[in-house]
Motif scaffolding. Sequence first.
Motif, short mmCIF file in Angstrom:
data_model
loop_
_atom_site.label_atom_id
_atom_site.label_comp_id
_atom_site.label_asym_id
_atom_site.label_seq_id
_atom_site.Cartn_x
_atom_site.Cartn_y
_atom_site.Cartn_z
N THR A 38 2.98 4.25 -1.26
CA THR A 38 2.87 5.00 -2.52
C THR A 38 4.18 5.67 -2.91
O THR A 38 4.19 6.51 -3.81
CB THR A 38 1.77 6.06 -2.41
N CYS B 157 5.97 7.94 -1.36
CA CYS B 157 5.87 9.39 -1.17
C CYS B 157 7.17 10.02 -0.67
O CYS B 157 7.29 11.23 -0.63
CB CYS B 157 4.72 9.73 -0.24
N HIS C 266 7.28 -0.51 -4.49
CA HIS C 266 7.20 0.38 -3.33
C HIS C 266 8.50 0.30 -2.52
O HIS C 266 9.35 -0.54 -2.78
CB HIS C 266 6.00 0.02 -2.44
N SER D 22 0.82 -1.22 0.00
CA SER D 22 0.00 0.00 0.00
C SER D 22 0.85 1.27 0.00
O SER D 22 0.35 2.37 -0.20
CB SER D 22 -0.97 0.01 1.18
#
Length: 71
Positions: A10, A12, A30, A8
């Motif tokens: 992303t 960032c 990821h 999950s």
Amino acid sequence: MALEIIESCTNCWACVPLCPSKAIFEAKPHFLIDPNKCTECAGDFADPQCAAICPIEGAILNEAGEPLNPP
């Protein structure tokens, strides 16, 4: 003792500069945590910094598979 970043994530980049042991690295699809480097911030911070800053609920798990940043 090591944490895990799951799918999950992303990518960032919020967690990368906060890791005192430089255990977080970019991979596809990821980020991942190198279990040989991760100290869960023991000796540096009271809480794992990656989980404290992560904006994605449940993306970082402890050794028991429990989310450190739950909803």
